[in-house]
Design a protein around this motif. Sequence first.
Motif, PDB file in Angstrom:
ATOM      1  N   THR A 201     -45.378  22.944  19.735  1.00 52.29           N
ATOM      2  CA  THR A 201     -45.239  21.616  18.432  1.00 52.29           C
ATOM      3  C   THR A 201     -44.500  22.057  17.008  1.00 52.29           C
ATOM      4  N   SER A 202     -44.685  23.898  16.830  1.00 54.58           N
ATOM      5  CA  SER A 202     -44.155  24.101  15.411  1.00 54.58           C
ATOM      6  C   SER A 202     -42.575  24.092  15.453  1.00 54.58           C
ATOM      7  N   LEU A 203     -42.147  23.898  16.631  1.00 53.12           N
ATOM      8  CA  LEU A 203     -40.634  23.576  16.262  1.00 53.12           C
ATOM      9  C   LEU A 203     -40.331  22.238  15.808  1.00 53.12           C
ATOM     10  N   GLY A 204     -40.695  21.000  15.283  1.00 52.72           N
ATOM     11  CA  GLY A 204     -40.697  19.797  14.751  1.00 52.72           C
ATOM     12  C   GLY A 204     -40.284  19.631  13.725  1.00 52.72           C
TER      13      GLY A 204
ATOM     14  N   SER B  46     -38.851  17.357  10.441  1.00 47.61           N
ATOM     15  CA  SER B  46     -39.636  15.784   9.029  1.00 47.61           C
ATOM     16  C   SER B  46     -38.225  14.842   9.757  1.00 47.61           C
ATOM     17  N   PRO B  47     -39.286  13.932  10.427  1.00 50.52           N
ATOM     18  CA  PRO B  47     -38.053  12.746  10.287  1.00 50.52           C
ATOM     19  C   PRO B  47     -36.843  12.517   9.074  1.00 50.52           C
ATOM     20  N   LEU B  48     -37.311  12.741   8.196  1.00 49.09           N
ATOM     21  CA  LEU B  48     -36.811  12.378   6.444  1.00 49.09           C
ATOM     22  C   LEU B  48     -35.351  14.032   6.432  1.00 49.09           C
ATOM     23  N   ILE B  49     -35.819  14.728   7.164  1.00 50.02           N
ATOM     24  CA  ILE B  49     -34.973  15.608   7.477  1.00 50.02           C
ATOM     25  C   ILE B  49     -33.932  15.515   8.067  1.00 50.02           C
ATOM     26  N   VAL B  50     -34.432  15.022   9.266  1.00 49.72           N
ATOM     27  CA  VAL B  50     -33.524  14.186  10.547  1.00 49.72           C
ATOM     28  C   VAL B  50     -32.751  13.266   9.905  1.00 49.72           C
ATOM     29  N   LEU B  51     -32.649  12.695   9.431  1.00 46.12           N
ATOM     30  CA  LEU B  51     -31.882  11.434   8.282  1.00 46.12           C
ATOM     31  C   LEU B  51     -31.257  11.892   7.591  1.00 46.12           C
ATOM     32  N   VAL B  52     -31.964  12.850   6.593  1.00 45.16           N
ATOM     33  CA  VAL B  52     -30.427  13.212   5.744  1.00 45.16           C
ATOM     34  C   VAL B  52     -29.339  14.582   6.060  1.00 45.16           C
ATOM     35  N   SER B  53     -29.986  15.322   7.618  1.00 43.99           N
ATOM     36  CA  SER B  53     -28.774  16.006   8.387  1.00 43.99           C
ATOM     37  C   SER B  53     -27.869  14.822   9.076  1.00 43.99           C
ATOM     38  N   LEU B  54     -28.443  14.000   9.282  1.00 47.67           N
ATOM     39  CA  LEU B  54     -27.557  13.233   9.984  1.00 47.67           C
ATOM     40  C   LEU B  54     -26.249  12.604   8.901  1.00 47.67           C
ATOM     41  N   LEU B  55     -26.696  12.163   7.983  1.00 49.86           N
ATOM     42  CA  LEU B  55     -26.322  12.229   6.791  1.00 49.86           C
ATOM     43  C   LEU B  55     -24.934  13.176   6.186  1.00 49.86           C
TER      44      LEU B  55
ATOM     45  N   LYS C 177     -33.624  26.683  10.539  1.00 44.73           N
ATOM     46  CA  LYS C 177     -35.376  26.015   9.979  1.00 44.73           C
ATOM     47  C   LYS C 177     -35.538  27.684  10.614  1.00 44.73           C
ATOM     48  N   LEU C 178     -34.991  27.562  12.183  1.00 46.41           N
ATOM     49  CA  LEU C 178     -35.496  28.945  12.593  1.00 46.41           C
ATOM     50  C   LEU C 178     -35.153  29.934  11.485  1.00 46.41           C
ATOM     51  N   ALA C 179     -34.380  30.393  10.878  1.00 42.55           N
ATOM     52  CA  ALA C 179     -33.393  31.122  10.075  1.00 42.55           C
ATOM     53  C   ALA C 179     -34.494  31.178   9.054  1.00 42.55           C
ATOM     54  N   LEU C 180     -34.703  30.133   8.886  1.00 43.89           N
ATOM     55  CA  LEU C 180     -36.140  30.379   7.642  1.00 43.89           C
ATOM     56  C   LEU C 180     -37.019  30.856   7.139  1.00 43.89           C
ATOM     57  N   ASP C 181     -37.622  30.215   8.875  1.00 48.01           N
ATOM     58  CA  ASP C 181     -38.857  30.923   9.309  1.00 48.01           C
ATOM     59  C   ASP C 181     -38.967  32.197   9.856  1.00 48.01           C
ATOM     60  N   SER C 182     -38.177  33.097   9.967  1.00 46.41           N
ATOM     61  CA  SER C 182     -37.599  34.616  10.498  1.00 46.41           C
ATOM     62  C   SER C 182     -38.269  35.269   9.155  1.00 46.41           C
ATOM     63  N   SER C 183     -37.857  34.457   7.966  1.00 47.37           N
ATOM     64  CA  SER C 183     -38.676  35.721   6.597  1.00 47.37           C
ATOM     65  C   SER C 183     -39.837  35.153   5.747  1.00 47.37           C
TER      66      SER C 183
ATOM     67  N   ALA D  60     -39.691  27.395   2.898  1.00 51.22           N
ATOM     68  CA  ALA D  60     -38.915  25.808   2.824  1.00 51.22           C
ATOM     69  C   ALA D  60     -38.644  25.649   4.594  1.00 51.22           C
ATOM     70  N   GLY D  61     -38.615  26.474   5.603  1.00 50.08           N
ATOM     71  CA  GLY D  61     -39.221  26.243   6.702  1.00 50.08           C
ATOM     72  C   GLY D  61     -40.496  24.777   6.661  1.00 50.08           C
ATOM     73  N   ILE D  62     -41.298  26.030   6.433  1.00 50.78           N
ATOM     74  CA  ILE D  62     -42.936  24.937   6.213  1.00 50.78           C
ATOM     75  C   ILE D  62     -42.481  23.098   6.138  1.00 50.78           C
ATOM     76  N   LEU D  63     -41.331  22.926   4.398  1.00 49.21           N
ATOM     77  CA  LEU D  63     -40.919  21.530   3.901  1.00 49.21           C
ATOM     78  C   LEU D  63     -40.294  20.820   5.240  1.00 49.21           C
ATOM     79  N   MET D  64     -39.759  21.911   5.776  1.00 48.09           N
ATOM     80  CA  MET D  64     -38.761  21.286   6.720  1.00 48.09           C
ATOM     81  C   MET D  64     -39.268  20.380   7.780  1.00 48.09           C
ATOM     82  N   SER D  65     -40.562  21.037   8.228  1.00 49.60           N
ATOM     83  CA  SER D  65     -41.483  20.364   9.617  1.00 49.60           C
ATOM     84  C   SER D  65     -42.281  19.021   9.447  1.00 49.60           C
ATOM     85  N   ASP D  66     -42.225  18.581  10.586  1.00 54.02           N
ATOM     86  CA  ASP D  66     -43.117  17.273  10.760  1.00 54.02           C
ATOM     87  C   ASP D  66     -44.269  17.509  10.513  1.00 54.02           C
ATOM     88  N   SER D  67     -44.761  18.717  10.457  1.00 58.57           N
ATOM     89  CA  SER D  67     -46.546  18.899  10.243  1.00 58.57           C
ATOM     90  C   SER D  67     -46.872  20.181   9.392  1.00 58.57           C
TER      91      SER D  67
END
Length: 353
Positions: free
Chosen positions: A292-295, A297-306, A328-334, A340-347
Motif C-alpha cells: 500500500t505504500s506505493l500509492g 495521490s489522485p491529485l498527483i495522478v491528474l497533475v502528472s497526466l496534464l 516518488k521512489l527516487a524521493l523515498d530512497s533518500s 516530498a515522497g510522503i506528500l505525493m502518497s495517497d495515505s
Amino acid sequence: MHSLTPAPLKGVSSGVQWLLGAAALVIVLGGLKAIGHIVTPFLLAAFLAIICAPPLNWMQRHKLPGPVAVLVLFSVVGLTFFLLFLALKDAAESMASQAPLYQARFNGWLIELREMLAARGLPRELLPSTLPLPATATITGIARGVAGGLGQFTASTLLVLLAFMFLLLEERYLSDKLNAAFPSRRRARVRARRFLRSVYRYLLIKTAASTATGVIIGGGLAFMGVDFAVLWGIVAGLLNFIPTIGSIIAAIPAVIIAFMGMGIVEGLLVLALYVAVNTAIGSIIEPRLMGTSLGISPLIVLVSLLIWGYVFGPIGMLLAVPLTMIAKLALDSSPETRWAGILMSDSVKRLHD
C-alpha cells in the motif's frame, strides 16, 4: 586571495527559492517538449528495458549467456510489437467497415428518444434533431488511415527496439558501474540498488497486471460477441497504467458499442465485466503485490497526466503515472527528499513510520 567558488545565496527567502525552482522546472519541461520526438523513443525503450531486467537476470543466473538472453528478450518484445500492430490494424479496418452501421443505429436511437419524450409532453423544439457527430466518411477515413499507419513498422518503432536492445546490454554491467562510480560511498550504492529494485518491482507488477487486465477483458468481450473485442482489450491493458481514470476511459467505448450493437442486457454485462476485473486486479491483487505504500495521490495522478501529456503527447499520458511513480521512489530512497515522497502518497500512514 579569494576563492572562485560561488558562495551560497544568503538572505534569499524560501519563497524566492521555490519560485526559482519552479521557473527552472518550467524551462526543463519546455526543453523536453521541444525535443520530445527524440526523447520519447528512448523513454519507451528505457521502460521496456526496466521491465525486462528481472527476466534477463533470471536467464543469466541459469547460465544462459548474456548476449543470447538479450537476443531472446529482443525477439519476444519485437514479436509482441508486431502482433499488437496487426491486431490494431485489423480492428481499425473492421471499424472502418462498420462505422456507417453504428452511426445509423445511433441516429435511429436519437429519433426514438425524441418521439418518446415528445409523446410525454416535452416540446419538440427543446429536443435536438441531430447530434454533432463526425461524418461517416470522416470516421472511415480516420480508421483506414490508422490501419495503414499501423500496418508497418515505423522508423520510431525500430529505434525503440534498437535502443531497448542496447539498454539491456548495458544493464548487465550496471552493478559493476555503481561499485566503480561510488567506491567509498557504500550508503549511496545501497540507496541506488534499493531504488532500482523498487522500480523493477513496480513496473514488472504493473505490466503483469495490465497484461492480465487486457487479456481477461479482451477474452470476455470476445466470448460475449462484442465487436472489436481485441481492440478494447488492448486499450484496457494500456490504460490500466493510469489508476482509476484509465479504467473508466477504457470501459466507455466498449460499453457503448455493446449497448448499440447487442442490447441493454449485454451492455450491462460488459459494464459488470469491467467493474469486476478492475476491482479484482486493480483494487485487490495489485495492491497486495506492490504494497500500500506505493500509492500516489489522485491529485498527483491528474497533475502528472496534464504535465507529461503536454510534454510528450499521448505517449506521455500513457507513461505519466510510471514516470511519476519512479520520481516518488527516487524521493523515498533518500532521507533528505523523503518528505516530498510522503506528500505525493495517497495515505498519511508513512508520516508515522
